[in-house]
Design a protein around this motif. Structure first.
Motif, PDB file in Angstrom:
ATOM      1  N   ARG A 124       0.832  -1.209   0.000  1.00  0.00           N
ATOM      2  CA  ARG A 124       0.000   0.000   0.000  1.00  0.00           C
ATOM      3  C   ARG A 124       0.868   1.261   0.000  1.00  0.00           C
ATOM      4  NH1 ARG A 124      -5.318  -0.501   1.101  1.00  0.00           N
ATOM      5  NH2 ARG A 124      -6.117  -2.558   1.688  1.00  0.00           N
ATOM      6  N   LEU A 125       1.917   1.249   0.797  1.00  0.00           N
ATOM      7  CA  LEU A 125       2.785   2.426   0.858  1.00  0.00           C
ATOM      8  C   LEU A 125       3.561   2.616  -0.448  1.00  0.00           C
ATOM      9  CD1 LEU A 125       4.139   2.108   4.507  1.00  0.00           C
ATOM     10  CD2 LEU A 125       2.448   3.728   3.653  1.00  0.00           C
ATOM     11  N   GLU A 126       4.015   1.526  -1.046  1.00  0.00           N
ATOM     12  CA  GLU A 126       4.729   1.645  -2.316  1.00  0.00           C
ATOM     13  C   GLU A 126       3.796   2.151  -3.414  1.00  0.00           C
ATOM     14  OE1 GLU A 126       6.710  -1.964  -3.244  1.00  0.00           O
ATOM     15  OE2 GLU A 126       8.082  -1.835  -1.542  1.00  0.00           O
ATOM     16  N   ARG A 127       2.555   1.768  -3.351  1.00  0.00           N
ATOM     17  CA  ARG A 127       1.580   2.287  -4.322  1.00  0.00           C
ATOM     18  C   ARG A 127       1.415   3.801  -4.153  1.00  0.00           C
ATOM     19  NH1 ARG A 127      -2.865   1.074  -7.508  1.00  0.00           N
ATOM     20  NH2 ARG A 127      -4.640   2.487  -7.210  1.00  0.00           N
ATOM     21  N   GLU A 147      -7.320   6.515   3.254  1.00  0.00           N
ATOM     22  CA  GLU A 147      -7.740   5.114   3.327  1.00  0.00           C
ATOM     23  C   GLU A 147      -6.596   4.225   3.808  1.00  0.00           C
ATOM     24  OE1 GLU A 147     -10.284   1.706   2.730  1.00  0.00           O
ATOM     25  OE2 GLU A 147     -10.543   3.833   3.198  1.00  0.00           O
ATOM     26  N   VAL A 148      -5.398   4.468   3.287  1.00  0.00           N
ATOM     27  CA  VAL A 148      -4.238   3.695   3.729  1.00  0.00           C
ATOM     28  C   VAL A 148      -3.968   3.958   5.205  1.00  0.00           C
ATOM     29  CG1 VAL A 148      -1.748   3.379   3.452  1.00  0.00           C
ATOM     30  CG2 VAL A 148      -3.213   3.576   1.443  1.00  0.00           C
ATOM     31  N   THR A 149      -4.095   5.199   5.620  1.00  0.00           N
ATOM     32  CA  THR A 149      -3.885   5.551   7.026  1.00  0.00           C
ATOM     33  C   THR A 149      -4.892   4.837   7.919  1.00  0.00           C
ATOM     34  OG1 THR A 149      -3.077   7.728   6.348  1.00  0.00           O
ATOM     35  CG2 THR A 149      -3.701   7.464   8.653  1.00  0.00           C
ATOM     36  N   ARG A 150      -6.131   4.760   7.458  1.00  0.00           N
ATOM     37  CA  ARG A 150      -7.175   4.110   8.244  1.00  0.00           C
ATOM     38  C   ARG A 150      -6.917   2.611   8.395  1.00  0.00           C
ATOM     39  NH1 ARG A 150     -11.738   1.248   7.431  1.00  0.00           N
ATOM     40  NH2 ARG A 150     -11.473   1.262   5.166  1.00  0.00           N
ATOM     41  N   LEU A 151      -6.427   1.983   7.327  1.00  0.00           N
ATOM     42  CA  LEU A 151      -6.224   0.540   7.343  1.00  0.00           C
ATOM     43  C   LEU A 151      -4.883   0.123   7.945  1.00  0.00           C
ATOM     44  CD1 LEU A 151      -7.589  -0.322   3.784  1.00  0.00           C
ATOM     45  CD2 LEU A 151      -8.754  -0.663   5.972  1.00  0.00           C
ATOM     46  N   LEU A 191       0.318   8.988   8.919  1.00  0.00           N
ATOM     47  CA  LEU A 191       0.759   7.670   8.471  1.00  0.00           C
ATOM     48  C   LEU A 191       1.714   7.039   9.485  1.00  0.00           C
ATOM     49  CD1 LEU A 191       1.447   7.958   4.612  1.00  0.00           C
ATOM     50  CD2 LEU A 191      -0.141   6.376   5.740  1.00  0.00           C
ATOM     51  N   VAL A 192       2.668   7.831   9.971  1.00  0.00           N
ATOM     52  CA  VAL A 192       3.623   7.321  10.945  1.00  0.00           C
ATOM     53  C   VAL A 192       2.909   6.910  12.232  1.00  0.00           C
ATOM     54  CG1 VAL A 192       5.643   7.905  12.348  1.00  0.00           C
ATOM     55  CG2 VAL A 192       5.530   8.657   9.965  1.00  0.00           C
ATOM     56  N   GLU A 193       1.969   7.729  12.684  1.00  0.00           N
ATOM     57  CA  GLU A 193       1.207   7.390  13.891  1.00  0.00           C
ATOM     58  C   GLU A 193       0.420   6.096  13.684  1.00  0.00           C
ATOM     59  OE1 GLU A 193       1.059   8.624  16.840  1.00  0.00           O
ATOM     60  OE2 GLU A 193       2.300  10.420  16.594  1.00  0.00           O
ATOM     61  N   ALA A 194      -0.143   5.924  12.485  1.00  0.00           N
ATOM     62  CA  ALA A 194      -0.910   4.710  12.208  1.00  0.00           C
ATOM     63  C   ALA A 194       0.002   3.489  12.199  1.00  0.00           C
ATOM     64  CB  ALA A 194      -1.633   4.848  10.865  1.00  0.00           C
TER      65      ALA A 194
END
Length: 700
Positions: A502-505, A522-526, A565-568
């Motif tokens: 997901r992050l590479e995308r 969405e990536v942050t949520r998941l 993102l880092v917190e997630a």
């Protein structure tokens, strides 16, 4: 009448007359010349077979292990030499000797892969030459130990060169060896095996000399003791050398080469064979809790790994005895895990088959000792990497040492044919060698073309996340971002829970200018519930930080979104179980606080990182630099003292960071002296660092 390729008469062409002894073979000088040239010609052939692969690039773990050279500015003096050589984190022993050999090829990074691969190939050839002499010496009937020594009538030393050469040729040219020889960082495996073979060679030479009434204790001690130490300094598998020496003693030497009278045998055996085995057992007991904890970072439990490895070991055996060009390769992260004895059902048969083989060893040892030896050698070689240690499931380089066992059995069984079929057996062996050479040459051609290697990897392992990441990286480097995104999307549809994908995308979409804020959210949520991917997650987060600093996609991914993102990621249970990567994440969090000019927040985040990376000298050095920049010199010097304490505790006698610490202290003191008496802090702060704190060996 049944003959044998390992018999002097069959191998040398001698005819034995029971009344008169051996009749010398015809063309004796020509045969002797063939024996003398056989090994050099084999090594030249092997070099030619592998030569196309030297044009390939670095892959997989190569960069992780060698990029330390870039972080320390290259090896330019004794301090940087120590810092690189003792930076190893691939195993508990650090593998410092293997790391030192990389400096023969370059002292800086990035680098050209050709010299590294060339050295690997040369070491592979040298290891094969040592294996030949070991087998040659083992195959010699040598002395039946009549009083005064001397060979029994009918023994011809030259007779043992052909079977030894065939085992060596199959071992050198087997296509399974490609992923060891042309994979730069697997020099650790090559060197460890080289010292194991060399240690056994010296041990056998010493035993034979001892059996003849000579002085062989030094050779035996140097072989088993010195060989084990040198092998372990390259890779931990070297601890298996004493076990293999026991196998060699039991099959080849015990009955034919007597020990001298007295207690010397028991004293020596206890010191050089028993002690290492006791050490191995003690280390296993001491490491057990760490191994159990290590399974928290794996998608399988210890019982599941043991069940899966039963199938893996059979795959290894079939791969050795049925070599093929494709269907093998770098990436096996898509290997199906055995969740129970019946899931998949092949697990039951694999476990049962291994049980039968192991149970048969004592019986085979009496009637077919050569088969027993090959089976025992193979499973001994797999003892560390295919049992309880929480390593990944499948790598072909794990067969580099164990492969000798099955090949030994194969050559032996072909040699058991009736006398009239001996020549046919030799032809079959030569055809097998030629087939292995052809397949390995084809594989080397693929390895010599990084783009082709990436494409073949995806064809072989379409469900492998790493294979897709590898080919996506190749496309990205060439500027074909759409093709790279297509590969990540293809595997991402089947692995929607994979955090690294997901992050590479996000990274690719940002570079293409197509990233939308909704996808970032969405990536942050998941992220907290995603499957943990150790390297890909933190590595890609660092790359994303660079894109944020460059404002490549500010509307979708700014500093605020990146901090979320880092917190997630910090909330993901996988990171909470992995102190090394958790420390790295706190380092990223510290750089974010510093970017907001929040020195207290940055220091607090690095203090958290230090809890998970207790051996990192970089953390207190970074804190000292930040405090000094803010004019807080006394506090900065306090962290210099902390860095020095860590270096003394974790670096031991080597003190690998002593020069860096002294240089930083000198700069801080000079800066303090240049300030006005009133002090006064600076307004400017250093640029945030995204350097991975947990890599490069500083974590101890």
């Amino acid at each position: 009448m049944v003959s044998h390729l390992f018999s002097p008469a069959a191998a040398s062409g001698s005819v034995v007359d029971r009344g008169r002894g051996p009749v010398p073979p015809r063309f004796g000088r020509l045969a002797a010349l063939a024996v003398a040239l056989a090994l050099p010609l084999l090594l030249l052939l092997c070099f030619w077979v592998y030569r196309p692969g030297l044009a390939g690039g670095f892959v997989f773990d190569d960069q992780i292990n060698l990029q330390v050279l870039g972080r320390i500015g290259g090896v330019v003096d004794w301090d940087t030499f120590r810092r690189f050589v003792f930076s190893g984190h691939s195993g508990p022993g650090g593998r410092s000797l293997a790391l030192a050999t990389f400096l023969l090829n370059d002292i800086a990074w990035p680098s050209d892969p050709w010299p590294f691969k060339w050295t690997n190939l040369c070491l592979h050839l040298l290891t094969g030459a040592i294996l030949f002499w070991l087998l040659f010496l083992l195959g010699e009937p040598r002395r039946a130990m009549i009083p005064g020594g001397g060979a029994v009538a009918g023994e011809d030393l030259r007779g043992w060169w052909f079977p030894a050469l065939m085992v060596t040729a199959l071992w050198l040219l087997h296509p399974l060896q490609v992923t060891t020889t042309l994979y730069v960082v697997q020099r650790m495996t090559i060197l460890s095996t080289l010292f194991v073979f060399l240690g056994l060679l010296l041990y056998v030479a010493g035993r034979l000399r001892l059996g003849e009434g000579g002085r062989g204790w030094f050779l035996m001690s140097a072989g088993v003791g010195g060989g084990t130490v040198l092998a372990i300094l390259c890779k931990e598998n070297g601890i298996l050398l004493p076990l293999l020496a026991v196998l060699v003693e039991g099959l080849f030497l015990r009955r034919r080469v007597p020990w001298p009278r007295g207690r010397g045998k028991w004293v020596w055996s206890g010191l050089f064979l028993g002690s290492p085995l006791l050490f191995l057992s003690g280390y296993a007991v001491w490491s057990w809790d760490a191994w159990v904890t290590g399974y928290r970072l794996r998608p399988f439990t210890m019982p599941e790994r043991l069940l899966t490895e039963a199938r893996v070991v059979w795959d290894y055996l079939f791969g050795i005895l049925q070599p093929r060009v494709f269907g093998t390769g770098l990436f096996h992260d898509d290997y199906v895990i055995s969740r129970s004895l019946w899931e998949p059902v092949s697990t039951f048969w694999a476990v049962a088959g291994i049980g039968v083989l192991l149970a048969a060893i004592p019986f085979l040892w009496r009637r077919h000792p050569w088969v027993a030896f090959g089976v025992a050698w193979f499973f001994t070689g797999q003892l560390l990497e295919s049992t309880v240690i929480p390593l990944e499931l499948y790598f072909e380089h794990r067969n580099y040492l164990p492969m000798v066992g099955p090949l030994f059995i194969l050559v032996h069984l072909l040699g058991r044919v009736p006398q009239r079929l001996q020549r046919l057996a030799r032809v079959v062996l030569l055809l097998l060698v030629a087939a292995c050479g052809a397949m390995t040459h084809q594989a080397a051609l693929v390895w010599g073309d990084p783009d082709l290697l990436a494409q073949i990897s995806v064809i072989e392992s379409p469900d492998s996340i790493r294979a897709r990441q590898f080919v996506a990286d190749r496309w990205s480097r060439k500027g074909h971002l759409a093709e790279a995104l297509a590969h990540l999307t293809a595997v991402g549809d089947r692995h929607r829970e994979a955090m690294g994908l997901r992050l590479e995308r996000l990274q690719l979409l940002c570079l293409m200018g197509r990233l939308e804020r909704a996808e970032v959210l969405e990536v942050t949520r998941l992220m907290p519930a995603s499957v943990y991917d150790r390297g890909a997650t933190t590595g890609t987060l660092r790359v994303l930080r660079g894109l944020v600093d460059e404002a490549r996609c500010p509307a979708a991914l700014g500093m605020q979104e990146y901090a979320a993102l880092v917190e997630a990621a910090l909330a993901n249970p996988g990171f909470q179980r992995d102190g090394l990567q958790l420390g790295d994440l706190y380092g990223l969090q510290a750089s974010l606080a510093l970017a907001r000019k929040d020195l207290n927040g940055a220091m607090a985040a690095l203090d958290q990182a230090a809890l998970y990376l207790p051996g990192s000298v970089d953390i207190p050095l970074m804190q000292a630099a930040w405090l000094a920049t803010a004019g807080l010199f006394d506090e900065a010097l306090g962290y210099i003292g902390r860095a020095r304490t860590i270096d003394e505790r974790w670096g031991g006698l080597y003190r690998v960071r002593a020069a860096d610490i002294a240089a930083m202290e000198r700069l801080i003191r000079q800066d303090r002296e240049s300030r006005a008496p009133s002090g006064g802090g600076r307004e400017a702060v250093p640029s945030p660092s995204t350097k991975p704190l947990g890599e490069g060996g500083d974590s101890g």
